[in-house]
Write an enzyme that holds these catalytic residues in place. Structure first.
Site, short mmCIF file in Angstrom:
data_model
loop_
_atom_site.label_atom_id
_atom_site.label_comp_id
_atom_site.label_asym_id
_atom_site.label_seq_id
_atom_site.Cartn_x
_atom_site.Cartn_y
_atom_site.Cartn_z
N PRO A 105 -6.87 -7.30 7.27
CG PRO A 105 -4.70 -8.10 7.49
CD PRO A 105 -5.90 -8.17 6.62
CG HIS A 106 -9.13 -2.99 9.45
ND1 HIS A 106 -9.77 -4.17 9.12
CD2 HIS A 106 -9.95 -2.34 10.30
CE1 HIS A 106 -10.94 -4.22 9.74
NE2 HIS A 106 -11.07 -3.12 10.46
#
Length: 157
Positions: free
Chosen positions: A67-68
């Site tokens: 996740p980013h």
């Protein structure tokens, strides 16, 4: 910049237990609270990560999720790594659950460095022997040492 330098005792979570993808992302973002100046900025980070996740799952396969997000709420790259105690459904592209989760948050103004760090995470975690080594770690210190050793092997900055 290497990944090891983004991690410390407060941002490496071994044998982490959560019940859902949403709970996981919230917990990862919460672990950044001492590195982000205001509660408002922390919430902006959370929103950015969830918005990115809505576009397409960051479950990239082989038991890994990354996740980013990029956001104006931070002025430096921040990261959290979690080794989940139990596999978790993450809507991954290979339909397999994840146990390795690397959250990366960076400043909106530095797109090229963000992409380089995402690429570095992918290349590092693509090593089956490294994934196995991480999965066998039991402490924060062991995980940090594994990242340090692996990056020294492949990525001389």
């Amino acid at each position: 910049m290497n990944l090891f330098s983004l991690l410390d005792e407060s941002t490496v979570l071994p044998h982490f237990e959560v019940g859902s993808k949403k709970e996981l992302i919230n917990a990862l973002v919460d672990s950044l609270k001492d590195k982000i100046e205001t509660e408002e900025s922390l919430e902006e980070v959370r929103e950015a990560v969830f918005e990115r996740e809505e576009i397409m799952s960051t479950g990239v396969g082989k038991g890994l999720a990354i996740p980013h997000a990029k956001t104006k709420a931070v002025d430096t790259n921040l990261a959290v790594f979690a080794l989940l105690k139990e596999s978790l459904d993450f809507d991954s592209i290979d339909k397999e659950p994840v146990r390795l989760v690397f959250l990366l948050v960076g400043p909106e103004s530095n797109n090229s460095q963000h992409i380089k760090l995402l690429s570095r995470i992918s290349r590092l975690m693509n090593s089956g022997s490294f994934r196995e080594k991480i999965l066998n770690c039991t402490t924060t210190e062991e995980i940090l040492e594994a990242f340090r050793e692996e990056e020294e092997k492949y990525f001389v900055s």
